[in-house]
Every structure is written in structure tokens, then in C-alpha cells.
Design a protein around this motif. Structure first.
Motif, mmCIF file in Angstrom:
data_model
loop_
_atom_site.group_PDB
_atom_site.id
_atom_site.type_symbol
_atom_site.label_atom_id
_atom_site.label_comp_id
_atom_site.label_asym_id
_atom_site.label_seq_id
_atom_site.Cartn_x
_atom_site.Cartn_y
_atom_site.Cartn_z
ATOM 1 N N ASP A 80 -28.829 -16.593 0.570
ATOM 2 C CA ASP A 80 -30.185 -16.813 1.087
ATOM 3 C C ASP A 80 -30.164 -17.959 2.090
ATOM 4 N N GLU A 81 -30.754 -17.720 3.263
ATOM 5 C CA GLU A 81 -30.956 -18.774 4.254
ATOM 6 C C GLU A 81 -32.449 -19.020 4.385
ATOM 7 N N PHE A 82 -32.871 -20.222 4.057
ATOM 8 C CA PHE A 82 -34.290 -20.569 4.016
ATOM 9 C C PHE A 82 -34.568 -21.648 5.052
ATOM 10 N N ARG A 83 -35.587 -21.409 5.893
ATOM 11 C CA ARG A 83 -35.981 -22.378 6.914
ATOM 12 C C ARG A 83 -37.428 -22.800 6.680
ATOM 13 N N PRO A 84 -37.642 -23.867 5.891
ATOM 14 C CA PRO A 84 -39.014 -24.332 5.656
ATOM 15 C C PRO A 84 -39.685 -24.827 6.927
ATOM 16 N N TRP A 85 -38.878 -25.370 7.847
ATOM 17 C CA TRP A 85 -39.334 -25.752 9.170
ATOM 18 C C TRP A 85 -38.348 -25.179 10.168
ATOM 19 N N SER B 230 -35.458 -10.149 6.300
ATOM 20 C CA SER B 230 -35.831 -11.323 7.073
ATOM 21 C C SER B 230 -37.345 -11.415 7.141
ATOM 22 N N PHE B 231 -37.889 -12.594 6.798
ATOM 23 C CA PHE B 231 -39.332 -12.796 6.791
ATOM 24 C C PHE B 231 -39.690 -13.858 7.811
ATOM 25 N N ARG B 232 -40.218 -13.401 8.955
ATOM 26 C CA ARG B 232 -40.732 -14.297 9.999
ATOM 27 C C ARG B 232 -39.748 -15.407 10.366
ATOM 28 N N ARG B 233 -38.491 -15.094 10.384
ATOM 29 C CA ARG B 233 -37.442 -16.056 10.716
ATOM 30 C C ARG B 233 -37.432 -17.274 9.808
ATOM 31 N N MET B 234 -38.171 -17.212 8.690
ATOM 32 C CA MET B 234 -38.193 -18.329 7.753
ATOM 33 C C MET B 234 -37.191 -18.133 6.628
ATOM 34 N N ASN B 235 -36.954 -16.885 6.257
ATOM 35 C CA ASN B 235 -36.119 -16.625 5.108
ATOM 36 C C ASN B 235 -35.336 -15.332 5.335
ATOM 37 N N THR B 236 -34.016 -15.408 5.199
ATOM 38 C CA THR B 236 -33.160 -14.237 5.312
ATOM 39 C C THR B 236 -32.311 -14.144 4.055
ATOM 40 N N VAL B 237 -32.457 -13.039 3.337
ATOM 41 C CA VAL B 237 -31.728 -12.824 2.093
ATOM 42 C C VAL B 237 -30.787 -11.648 2.291
#
Length: 766
Positions: free
Chosen positions: A505-510, A462-469
């Protein structure tokens, strides 16, 4: 039907207008509040600190009698009355440089920033793990996830897992022949085997390897269950073959450091249950254990079975079981074991008249069919049972489950998880057969030995709640040995080996948008490869509000029983079909949900789905003596699930839930799929004050059709309960099931339980 469709359209239009409008109000209020909290709450919530002009108090000149201090004077509450800044249940006191001050119904004064921060924290504390295989907030998950919590298991005093699952939207739960509880999702249940829903115990698969069945009846102990998470919809992308239409994950253990709880129940049909569970720390080691014992003579009436030269009275629905479980946990490493032993009768169906009343089997014109085909019914009957065929069948079972699991958060956002497990089942049967032209009666006593061994490793970042793989892979081996198995060329054993790998992958650009994409590759020694992708989009405009859309593909391998079983029941010899193919399903679903935690707890959600299933496995007679399994044409399942939960106060407490399921399930030829009611409703209301309380639960199941094409009438049941605390954690509960003594059929020829009374004495403490 037109009225139902019209109601659904109006409901969705209403949600579309009301929730976004309320969202704009909350967004404007939180924006104004962030500006007045000196930026601290803005960092906590991630919202903009820009103050809209409508929320700024008008500037005033400093009094001439004293110099200006540069500070703004407080704005009176009446100047902001009706501005929409205060959340429901709160009254604005003033707006000043220190923030917006509000007062709740009890008179407590707080900063609005603190109120919203606490609400946000409560949202984040309510998490689930089954939908994405990692912890996520329950209101912001792509999957349709329902949760049965520990307090529900204690408040609603049912004995079996299936009784609790029946409280949820989208689930079709019923008792069938041989005391088997069937569980289906969104109209895609099973009439022969119960294998389209994956059962997990702390994330470890527990469907039996022979029939692939989910056990939801007698042999599932409830003592140490903390919560049950149910994913409604295909889950093969993360879980593989049996997650065809959904996943049921039983989660044990409590976050509490220590606890001791137990109960004793007695009541109708000589039913009794005793259970105890504990958790005790020993330094860094956590020790848990539970024991549960259950017995009952069963709710079925005594009936008469016609023999060649006599009539015999039978009652064969008794059951008894004992289960013990324990675990040791040390720094994320858990070793757990569970052993269950039980015995039960396996009655067939009963002759039941149009009012749902059980008739005597001796009235049947034809007592040769265990499936009801070709039976001539008396004029007053809608079904002729097979209790005269299966009335003496018995089953003894033993089950051992061993598991080693590991979960550890590594550095820089990495988390490592894994498990290894070994399950064994042994079942000894006593089965009555009638063979030959004279229907000669005999008994056989086959054994069924089953084993499942496997393991899995998962790694997430998990990267700064922006991306979870999430990456993962595993393997398992299924094996069964029995006289009920017959392989071509001889042999009484069958096995399969599976291996898999997956990524999602869950990606949150915003912060208000989440994109999910994943796929899984499964390999089976008998059916080779299968690919199960899924993708989805979530829109999260404000905390608590989620709009989502997803598409997924899933599959199910034919079970060893469907491939190789050989059994003789009544007039038919049941044979497996080694030529069976995989079942496939493609699902599209969308939904909207809103969760509020203050001043009341509220959750409302609406989900629409459309399933297209192909090569579903069914069961049919191929001639007068043989019946077998086969792949038939496709099925389409379309529906809507509406649900709401609300809690108004903590002390006194008033809370309730309601859900409604509409589903339209048809084959490509336009035929209705068995046991897929068009409408289902659940409603529950509970209240408590100080040491006493009560609840009521209503369940409605619409008309259904059996696999023989016979209509089964719908029914309504009402259960009530009352409880009070006796002394310091010791409580008593009185409850009545089927209060109105409704006569109905759970399945064709299976009578629903009559009115029954129970009393429970329970204890909960540290």
C-alpha cells in the motif's frame, strides 16, 4: 580512504544545502505564478494560489486624465529583475493581470504558468514500472531505479546485456570462466553461480531453474528491447526469491504505432551481428517481431595447453547464436514467444602476468588444478589458468519462452493484470575431465533439460492519487533433469514448487508525503515459508525533488545446482549440498534526487545503503578431492551511489552522464568479499549536430580480490564512437572499444578484450 570519505561527506552536505535552497526558490516562484494565472494552473499543479507580498507589484494611482478601469498596469521587467521568479534560462518580460511573461534564450515569449505546466507534464511522462509493479513517475519512486532507454541501446554500440548494465551505478559486471557474464549488485555478486539478481522479460521471471542464473552474455537478443529498468536493492516483497540484491526488467515493444528498424555490424575477431525488428497494426491487433543473429571468434588469444606428452595450441571462445521473437496484442491481451539457439566454447582461465598479459599455459609448473588452488606460479605470474583443463569444453543450447499476459484498467480506479508462462532450456555439453593419479583425460557429454511453468495475478486500486493498493499472488514449478544431478537414493532429476501472495500500500495523506508498506509470503516445497516485508517514506516538497528512506528484507532459495549437482573438474569432484539454508538480507537505504526538465534536462541523485546478509552460499574444498557449497558467516555491505544525467540542448545536442559507486563489503570476520571493488566510475559524453555525432565512454573499476585471495588489479577503459546519417533513416556508426588497448583482467585469469574496431549500418523508420 580518508580523502574519499571526506569527499562523500562534503558532497552530501552540499546536496543538503543547495537542493532545498533551490526548492524554496522554485516554490515561491510557482506560488506567485499560480496567483497570476486565474487559478487554472493551480489546479493543474496542485499548488497554492496565494501570492507572497514580495511578488505583488506596488499599487499605483490611476492617471487624472482618464478614469480608472480597475485593471492593473503591467509591471516593467526591470522592477522584478533579480526577484528569482524566472526559471533558469528565462528572462521576465512583464507582470500583469494576464500573468508573468517570460522569454527564453531563442526569443520565444511564453506565460510562466505554461512553462511550468509543460515541465510538470514532462516529469509525469517519464515513468517506470518495476520499482512498485505499477506505473509511477521515475523521479518519485521509493526504490532506487535506473533506466537504460532505447536510444542508449542504439548510441552505445555494445553486443551484450551485461555491457549496458555495467554503465549503471552499483552494478558489478565481469566476464568469468566458461564465457559466463556475472552480474552483482552493491558488492553482493557471486563467484560460483550468478543467481542473486532476478531477470525479468516484460515482468516475467527468466532465471534458469537449475542454477538460478541471470543470463547477461551471448544469448540475450537486443533487437526488440525498448528499455531496461534496474532496481538496485532487494525486491523480494514484490518479486520473491531471486530478487535478493536487485531486479533487471527487460521491457520490449514500443509505444509507437508502427516501426521498422534493423542493423548489420561487423568487426574485430570475425564478429558479425544482424538484427531486425518491426511493429505493425492490423486493426485492433498489434503484431511485433524480431530476428537477431550473432557470431564471433572471441577476443581471447591462442594459447598452448600442456598435455602429458605434448603441448597443444587451443582457442575456444567462439560463439554463435540466432534468436527469433514475436507477439500478438489485442486490447491488453498479449501472446508472445521467443526461441534462441546457440553454441559457444567454454574456456577456463589463463595465466596472466602482473601487467595483465596472457602467458602460455605450457609455462605453468602445475597443470592439474582448474581452480588454481595449490598451483606454484612462475615468478612473473599472478595467476595460473585452467585453460589446459577446460579448453575443449563446448556448450550447445536451445531456449523456448512462451508467455500470455493481460493488463486492463477496470472502472473506478481498479486495474487487473496477470500472466502465465512456460520456459524450456536444453543444454548439451562436451566436458573434458582429468581423473586418477595419472590425470587420465576423457570426455563426457551430459545433457541438461530445464523447465519453468508458472503464473501470477495482480489487482491494484488507486483512489484520487492518494492511495494505491496492490494485491497479488502466483505459483511456479521448477524442474531439471541431467546426468549432472545426483540425488540421495538415486535419480537424475530435481524439482521445486513455489506459491506466493503479497500486498503493498502506498498512502499519500498530502501531495508531498508518501508512505509505503508491504509484505509477501512465499512457500517452497523444500524450504517452507518465508516472509519479506518492506516499508518506506518519501518526502516530495516540490515537483522533481524527492527525499526517500526505506527498509526491506529479502531472501534467496538455494538453487537445484547448489543442492544436487555432481561434476568432476580437474582435481575436484564438485558436489551439491542438500543441507543448505536460505540466504537472507536486510537493507536500509536513503536517498535524495532532483529532476529538472526545462530549460535543460537534468537528473542528479545520491543514495546511501547498508546491507546485512546472512547464510550466504559459498564454495570451498573439503578435502583434496571434493569441493562443495556451504552457508558461511554474515556479510555487511555499506556504500554510496552518486549519479547525474544532463542534456543541454536538443539541436545541436550535447548530453552526458556520470556515476560513482563507493562500497565497503566485508564478512563478519573482516575478510573482503570477492569481486567487490571499493570504487567504480562511469562517464559518458555524446554530441550531435544535424546528421552527425559522436560519443566517448570511460569506465573505471577499482582493485578487487578473487575468491582464492589473489588481488586483481583495477583498470580504466575508454570506448569511442562516431555516427552520421547516410540517407533518410540510414545511418553508419564507427566505434572502437578499449581505445588505449589497456591490458587487464576482467576476472582472475580472464583477459579483458583488447582494442577492437567495429562498423554498423542501421536503419530506422515507420
Amino acid at each position: 580512504m580518508h580523502n574519499v570519505k571526506g569527499f562523500l561527506v562534503v558532497a552530501f552536505i552540499g546536496l543538503g544545502f543547495v537542493i532545498p535552497a533551490h526548492g524554496e526558490e522554485l516554490r515561491s516562484r510557482s506560488t506567485a505564478n499560480d496567483a497570476n494565472s486565474a487559478g487554472s494552473s493551480a489546479a493543474a499543479t496542485g499548488r497554492s494560489s496565494t501570492v507572497p507580498s514580495a511578488a505583488k507589484p506596488a499599487a499605483t494611482a490611476a492617471p487624472a486624465s482618464r478614469p480608472s478601469t480597475g485593471r492593473r498596469e503591467p509591471t516593467p521587467a526591470k522592477e522584478v529583475a533579480g526577484s528569482g521568479l524566472a526559471p533558469p534560462g528565462y528572462e521576465i518580460i512583464e507582470i500583469s493581470d494576464s500573468g508573468i511573461m517570460v522569454r527564453d534564450a531563442s526569443g520565444k515569449v511564453m506565460r510562466l504558468a505554461d512553462v511550468e505546466k509543460q515541465a510538470q507534464e514532462r516529469l509525469e511522462q517519464d515513468t517506470v514500472v518495476t520499482g512498485a509493479r505499477h506505473e509511477e513517475q521515475s523521479w518519485a519512486t521509493l526504490s532506487s531505479v535506473s533506466t537504460i532507454r532505447r536510444e542508449d541501446l542504439e548510441r552505445y554500440p555494445y553486443f551484450f546485456l551485461g555491457d549496458f548494465l555495467a554503465m549503471l551505478p552499483g552494478l558489478d559486471v565481469r566476464w568469468g570462466k566458461m564465457q559466463r557474464m556475472y552480474v552483482g549488485l552493491r558488492g553482493l555478486g557471486g563467484t560460483t553461480l550468478n543467481s542473486r539478481v532476478l531477470l525479468l522479460w516484460d515482468g516475467i521471471p527468466l532465471n534458469d531453474p537449475f542454477a538460478g542464473e541471470l543470463t547477461a552474455g551471448h544469448f540475450v537478443p537486443l533487437a526488440d528491447i525498448e528499455r531496461i529498468e534496474v532496481v538496485r536493492g532487494p525486491g523480494s516483497t514484490l518479486y520473491g526469491a531471486n530478487a535478493f540484491s536487485g531486479v533487471v526488467n527487460i521491457i520490449t515493444g514500443s509505444p509507437k504505432e508502427r516501426y521498422l528498424r534493423g542493423s548489420v555490424t561487423t568487426g574485430s575477431f570475425l564478429t558479425s551481428r544482424a538484427q531486425v525488428a518491426f511493429k505493425q497494426p492490423a486493426g485492433p491487433l498489434q503484431v511485433r517481431g524480431s530476428v537477431e543473429a550473432f557470431r564471433s571468434d572471441g577476443p581471447f588469444p591462442e594459447v598452448e595447453r600442456r598435455e602429458v606428452d605434448q603441448i597443444e595450441a587451443i582457442k575456444n571462445d567462439d560463439v554463435k547464436s540466432v534468436s527469433a521473437a514475436g507477439s500478438l496484442e489485442y486490447h491488453g491481451l498479449r501472446l508472445s514467444a521467443r526461441y534462441t539457439i546457440g553454441e559457444r566454447g567454454r574456456p577456463g582461465t589463463f595465466p596472466i602476468d602482473s601487467a595483465g598479459r596472457v602467458q602460455q599455459c605450457s609455462n605453468c609448473h602445475n597443470a592439474s588444478s582448474s581452480f588454481g588452488q595449490g598451483v606454484k606460479y612462475p615468478a612473473t605470474q599472478t595467476s595460473c589458468g585452467s585453460c589446459h583443463i577446460q579448453g575443449s569444453d563446448r556448450e550447445q543450447s536451445q531456449q523456448l519462452n512462451l508467455a500470455l499476459s493481460y493488463h486492463h484498467k477496470l472502472s473506478k480506479g481498479w486495474t487487473l493484470s496477470g500472466n502465465a508462462y512456460h520456459h524450456e532450456w536444453r543444454r548439451d555439453y562436451r566436458i573434458r575431465r582429468q581423473e586418477g593419479f595419472l590425470r587420465t583425460t576423457s570426455f563426457i557429454e551430459p545433457e541438461l533439460n530445464q523447465r519453468t511453468s508458472g503464473g501470477e495475478v495482480r489487482l491494484s486500486h488507486s483512489f484520487r492519487r492518494m492511495n494505491t493498493v496492490l494485491f497479488g499472488g502466483g505459483a511456479k514449478h521448477l524442474a531439471s533433469e541431467s546426468d549432472l544431478i545426483e540425488r540421495e537414493g538415486g535419480g537424475n532429476s530435481a524439482s521445486q514448487t513455489e506459491a506466493s501472495g503479497f500486498v503493498e500500500d502506498e498512502f499519500r495523506p498530502w501531495r508531498w508525503v508518501a508512505l509505503t508498506a508491504g509484505t509477501r509470503l512465499d512457500y517452497n516445497t523444500a524450504f517452507k515459508t518465508a516472509v519479506s516485508p518492506r516499508g518506506g517514506l518519501m518526502f516530495l516538497p516540490i515537483p522533481g525533488l524527492a527525499l526517500r528512506a526505506a527498509v526491506a528484507r529479502a531472501f534467496r532459495n538455494p538453487s537445484l545446482a547448489e543442492l544436487y549437482v555432481v561434476d568432476t573438474r580437474g582435481r575436484y569432484r564438485v558436489e551439491g549440498n542438500p543441507a543448505l539454508q536460505r540466504e537472507w538480507i536486510t537493507t536500509v537505504e536513503g536517498g535524495v534526487g532532483y529532476t529538472l526538465t526545462d530549460p535543460i534536462k537534468l537528473r542528479v541523485a545520491a543514495t546511501a545503503f547498508h546491507n546485512v546478509a546472512t547464510d550466504l552460499i559459498g564454495f570451498r574444498a573439503v578435502d583434496n578431492d571434493v569441493a562443495t557449497f556451504f552457508n558461511f558467516e554474515g556479510v555487511k555491505s555499506t556504500g554510496v551511489e552518486l549519479e547525474a544525467e544532463v542534456q543541454f540542448w536538443d539541436k545541436p545536442q550535447l548530453a552526458g552522464f556520470a556515476n560513482y559507486t563507493f562500497q565497503h563489503v566485508r564478512t563478519d570476520d573482516g575478510e573482503e568479499l570477492p569481486y567487490a571493488p571499493v570504487s567504480k566510475v562511469n562517464f559518458g559524453l555524446r554530441a550531435s549536430y544535424k546528421q552527425a555525432g559522436g560519443l566517448v565512454r570511460l569506465r573505471y573499476v577499482g582493485d578487487r580480490r578473487d575468491d582464492l585471495g589473489i588481488d586483481v588489479a583495477g583498470f580504466v577503459t575508454v570506448d569511442v564512437a562516431a555516427h552520421f546519417e547516410v540517407w533518410r533513416g540510414l545511418a553508419m556508426q564507427l566505434w572502437i572499444q578499449n581505445l588505449a588497448d589497456e591490458s587487464f583482467q576482467d576476472s582472475l585469469g580472464i583477459p579483458g578484450p583488447p582494442r577492437s574496431f567495429y562498423i554498423t549500418l542501421s536503419y530506422a523508420g515507420d
